[in-house]
Design a protein around this motif. Sequence first.
Motif, short mmCIF file in Angstrom:
data_model
loop_
_atom_site.label_atom_id
_atom_site.label_comp_id
_atom_site.label_asym_id
_atom_site.label_seq_id
_atom_site.Cartn_x
_atom_site.Cartn_y
_atom_site.Cartn_z
N PRO A 198 0.77 -1.38 0.13
CA PRO A 198 0.03 -0.04 0.28
C PRO A 198 0.67 1.05 -0.51
CG PRO A 198 -0.67 -1.37 2.41
CD PRO A 198 0.69 -1.81 1.56
N LEU A 199 0.29 2.28 -0.61
CA LEU A 199 1.28 4.01 -0.20
C LEU A 199 0.43 4.44 0.26
CD1 LEU A 199 0.66 4.62 -4.40
CD2 LEU A 199 2.52 3.27 -3.40
N TRP A 200 0.63 5.02 1.30
CA TRP A 200 0.08 6.46 2.47
C TRP A 200 0.10 7.85 1.82
CZ3 TRP A 200 -0.05 5.07 8.10
CH2 TRP A 200 0.66 3.71 8.18
N THR A 201 -0.88 8.23 1.15
CA THR A 201 -1.73 9.30 0.69
C THR A 201 -0.45 10.07 1.64
OG1 THR A 201 -3.15 9.95 2.17
CG2 THR A 201 -3.15 8.15 0.09
N PRO A 202 -1.10 11.94 1.59
CA PRO A 202 -0.38 12.67 2.65
C PRO A 202 -1.15 12.87 3.62
CG PRO A 202 -0.60 13.20 0.29
CD PRO A 202 -1.21 12.26 0.11
N LYS A 203 -2.95 12.25 3.74
CA LYS A 203 -3.16 12.13 4.68
C LYS A 203 -2.62 11.13 5.51
CE LYS A 203 -7.34 15.66 3.41
NZ LYS A 203 -8.89 14.81 3.17
N GLY A 204 -2.72 9.62 5.11
CA GLY A 204 -1.92 8.21 5.75
C GLY A 204 -0.64 9.27 6.53
N THR A 205 -0.49 9.87 5.53
CA THR A 205 1.19 9.60 5.66
C THR A 205 1.55 11.32 7.43
OG1 THR A 205 1.76 9.75 3.74
CG2 THR A 205 3.57 10.92 5.05
N ALA A 206 0.39 12.03 7.39
CA ALA A 206 0.77 12.64 8.55
C ALA A 206 0.22 11.84 9.71
CB ALA A 206 -0.42 13.90 7.84
N VAL B 227 4.08 12.00 1.29
CA VAL B 227 3.97 10.79 1.15
C VAL B 227 4.82 9.38 1.85
CG1 VAL B 227 2.73 11.73 -0.58
CG2 VAL B 227 4.41 10.77 -0.73
N GLU B 228 3.84 7.77 1.07
CA GLU B 228 5.29 7.15 1.58
C GLU B 228 4.83 6.43 0.78
OE1 GLU B 228 6.97 6.41 5.19
OE2 GLU B 228 7.71 8.23 5.15
N THR B 229 5.76 5.64 0.35
CA THR B 229 5.74 4.09 -0.95
C THR B 229 6.96 3.58 -0.37
OG1 THR B 229 6.77 6.02 -2.55
CG2 THR B 229 4.68 6.26 -1.86
N PRO B 230 6.71 1.97 -1.00
CA PRO B 230 7.42 1.21 -1.14
C PRO B 230 8.61 0.81 -1.89
CG PRO B 230 5.20 0.22 -1.92
CD PRO B 230 5.13 1.44 -1.47
N TYR B 231 9.28 -0.07 -1.20
CA TYR B 231 10.61 0.25 -1.70
C TYR B 231 10.79 -0.74 -2.89
CZ TYR B 231 11.85 -2.45 1.81
OH TYR B 231 11.27 -3.97 3.09
N ARG B 265 13.10 -1.06 -5.71
CA ARG B 265 12.52 -0.27 -7.01
C ARG B 265 13.90 1.19 -6.87
NH1 ARG B 265 9.05 4.50 -3.66
NH2 ARG B 265 10.20 4.53 -1.64
N PRO B 266 14.76 1.13 -7.99
CA PRO B 266 15.70 2.32 -8.69
C PRO B 266 15.67 3.31 -8.62
CG PRO B 266 14.86 1.46 -10.63
CD PRO B 266 13.72 0.95 -9.69
N MET B 267 13.80 4.32 -8.19
CA MET B 267 13.28 5.05 -8.15
C MET B 267 12.12 5.11 -8.12
SD MET B 267 15.35 7.64 -11.73
CE MET B 267 16.71 7.47 -12.50
N ALA B 268 11.84 6.82 -7.43
CA ALA B 268 10.37 6.01 -7.27
C ALA B 268 8.98 6.91 -7.57
CB ALA B 268 10.42 6.95 -5.76
N CYS B 269 9.59 7.20 -8.92
CA CYS B 269 8.63 8.85 -9.57
C CYS B 269 7.27 7.17 -9.97
CB CYS B 269 9.40 8.90 -10.79
SG CYS B 269 11.28 8.30 -11.10
#
Lengths: 576, 576
Positions: A198-206, B227-231, B265-269
């Motif tokens: 899953p990805l944390w959105t801006p709100k989730g990240t807060a 935001v936070e996204t997986p590696y 991931r090599p990049m997060a774009c």
Amino acid sequence: MDGLRHSLAHLLAASVRELYPGSQNAIGPAIENGFYQDFDMSKQISDSDLPKIEAKMRELLPKWTKWTKKVVTLQEVKKEFSWNRYKIELAEEFAQENKTLTFFTCGGLVDLCKGGHDLPPATMDPRSFKLDRIAGAYWRGNEKNKMLTRIYGLAFETKEKLEAYVKQREEAEKRDHKKLGKELDLFVIDEKVGKGLPLWTPKGTAIKFELENFTRELERKYGYQHVETPYLGAEELYRTSGHLDHFLKNMYAPIDMDGDKFYLRPMACPHHIRMYQRKQWSYKDLPIRYAEIADYNRYEKSGELMGMIRVRKFQLTDGHLFVTPEGLKDEFKLVCNMIIEGMKGLGLTDIVSYRFSKRDPKNKEKYYPDDSLWNHAEGLMKEAVDELGLSYIEAEDEAAFYGPKLDVQAKNVNGKEDTLFTAQMDFLLPEKFDMEYIDRDGKKKRPVMIHRSTIGCLERTFGFLIEHYAGAFPLWLSPVQVKVIPVRTNHNRYAKEIFDLLKENDIRAELDDGDSNLGGKVRDAKNNKIPYWIVVGDKEIEAKKVNLESRDAGQIGQMSKEELLKKLLEEIKSKK
Amino acid sequence: MDGLRHSLAHLLAASVRELYPGSQNAIGPAIENGFYQDFDMSKQISDSDLPKIEAKMRELLPKWTKWTKKVVTLQEVKKEFSWNRYKIELAEEFAQENKTLTFFTCGGLVDLCKGGHDLPPATMDPRSFKLDRIAGAYWRGNEKNKMLTRIYGLAFETKEKLEAYVKQREEAEKRDHKKLGKELDLFVIDEKVGKGLPLWTPKGTAIKFELENFTRELERKYGYQHVETPYLGAEELYRTSGHLDHFLKNMYAPIDMDGDKFYLRPMACPHHIRMYQRKQWSYKDLPIRYAEIADYNRYEKSGELMGMIRVRKFQLTDGHLFVTPEGLKDEFKLVCNMIIEGMKGLGLTDIVSYRFSKRDPKNKEKYYPDDSLWNHAEGLMKEAVDELGLSYIEAEDEAAFYGPKLDVQAKNVNGKEDTLFTAQMDFLLPEKFDMEYIDRDGKKKRPVMIHRSTIGCLERTFGFLIEHYAGAFPLWLSPVQVKVIPVRTNHNRYAKEIFDLLKENDIRAELDDGDSNLGGKVRDAKNNKIPYWIVVGDKEIEAKKVNLESRDAGQIGQMSKEELLKKLLEEIKSKK
């Protein structure tokens, strides 16, 4: 109960056939909480037709007083069910398998059925069942066959039980973290990025940042040092730790890096052990407590993934303590106290229970083989939790491969139990890594290790928090804490002043200076479960005040900017 | 210069043979910054013998006025060098390869040599060379052969250049982040954990957290959402983005997860693009700016790894902006300003230069094939950096495969240049992912993307900061900000009070209440480059004050606790 539920499926068939002549009933079993019946309908129906069918069932019910059973031949079935190709197909198959064919009759409805009805439906409270919903279902579950109409029903012993179940289910659906996560824009499950990632959105990240700060503050208070270590580990590391022997099925395949093999780490213990081993330590330095919001990776089948609660990559509020054997029990109690303090801080105390997980003494090969160490560790842990006065259940064969553990369990809204927090004793890894410290007598000794989490895995704890608060987070956790609403666009400038003031004080504010009307803006704040909103119009500008309203307490009224700040900052600080 | 350096190797041979008769000289080439000569010594020597040899070289130097060359036969070599088995071995080999054998003679020393001496040594300033160090070296680099003694020398055109080089090298050695990282206990390189995967110790982590907070504050100021996204990313994601076509050699092998393929991931774009695509956006919502301290993974050969500066897994202070085409130039300028502000905040402004990296117009197949887009992007970027008044160099064939970039380059203490920060324009990925927003006219339009980092990669920036500050970090970044030192153990209680006060105010303090004496405790503070230490003894307890001393400003003197807190907190806040 299954007998009655099954009987209701027959009653449903009778009712549908009366209302929609020419419809063919296929199969209709009892299921958890109710029953279903599949139909090849003579006329397409929808959920809106259910009340009519339900009324018919209640109308027929009083006549369904007695079940009669009759053993029949295939010929008899074919004759009776000449109008129903599904029953004939089943009967032909049963006959080929030499199964006895039976008719069960009640209230005038003859059905091909193998039985299991106990009490006749007429004995039940007609208000203790209801039809639930309609779905499509392929005949025999095969997509090459015709799509039939499946009608689901709910049925319980009493009307009260039915109502309680319906209410609980509604509540669970409202609180479902996957649903709220999407509605409140807290996280994204995106198959293109990857299943279980899953990805944390801006709100989730807060919220995540608040949870991280909460964790680290608590850890500092309990004397932890923070470290950061990589989510990869060389093969040799997990060879030494025993993970490759005992934990491989939970790990992903290794990656080759220029001739070396690396694993996505399933646990961070070896990394913290190597951190400890960068220096020589004295008994005076112990306990050493390392904490890290550590990346973990676990092999999970696609089918077992579930929102934020079961994922493939997560962050554990992890920690490892290196303790003298004499200090172990006291330090373990301190760890438990810290976990309890964290749980209280998050407001989760009411939904948890404790589980003391031990080795299975009859199935020792799964565990580190040293009876005396296991007995010592389990004995010590029992003393510690007893001294703390925790009430717990004991579970055999649920320990880690390296030692016993105390798990804090929580049920999600659907009643499924998961481990939220954990504390574990470990005599094994210090041995495997040949860890040491210099004792008072100048001799080398072996430290003991405690594995523990502060507030568990951030993803899972987040999922539980969403469901626990039904998305209406306390102020300190809310992604948007205050929304500033100008009544009309000519109030935008003053609203912006208030907004900037809140921002300067690190309050997460949102300014709604768009075109929609006051009612729409307030509705939006409520839908997003924002704890406070401030309405500013002519009156407020004139009085140089703001008008505060609360999600939970309703209208609060006018106050000065200073009063507003004081109130909000105090509430944020209190974490209430 | 190589000719003179080579000549000095001959002079070194002559000097050693005069001082240690019976020693056999083997080979002696010019190298970067100087020369070396290998010897089979008649007597073992050490670095302490170098001054004597150097003096002998200077004594002989005036007589080394002229080189003479003579072509000789193998017989002649064998006769002249009957005492030197190394020269004979070489000569025999050269003869077998039909090479011409030559003697070069200067100052009376005959040597087997293929030449390359230009000016004779006597012409040089005798102070422009010096002997450097002794090392062991196997004859012909083969460990089965005898270990010879290698003497290294430094030589430059002038005495000033030699001195400058020696000084720069000393400085670089003192500042080397790998050395300081270990001495100051900031990070650990542990092969057992894995090559290229450093661990951040508690002290390093304290600095990392400061850098993270610094980054996020700056990003908030410039309107970013975190935001936070997986590696990890699914194969399909990097297939769509083009990374599998253009960037595969920098990526690690994929991992199978229950039938799906995932890449570290090599990049997060792509992750941030999918985050954008979770909703539909209007032109009013743009620019959307996502920031993340994002985990990256890059394939690096073991031999290329270097401390914290070149690693296999790192965290980039990453960000992606989604902008309307009309807003692109202004937003790009804002991005540059933000990077410059970050650089200033870290005190790195003096060591950087700007590099405007473009496509190679003669080698287009490495890049996204659309001439007009490239010309547009490069033109726009040039306008932006020119309008900002940055002075930069243009570099062809150094763009990203998806667009041009502006890199901020910095040299490390050894003179090696690396990219610290970057800002890139991208028209390609929005195309590949079919991104859109609704424009003013109600039509779907394609946003442009900016890739950028705030303070670069945390590992690398940390490495640069260690070297830049030689480990003596400004107060806000120091892992231990203040050390509290009781003069004797009877002052421990008051010292503990001060320590607790500092802790309560979130100042990273250390209490040194051990047994060692005052001198030792202060020395330890200095060795650890702690910015401030507080000494408390009888006088301070009586006056209810503290005595503050500074690493950079020396003795500051007595002050009240309130004054102390005020001074420290202000300095921390100022980030000076």
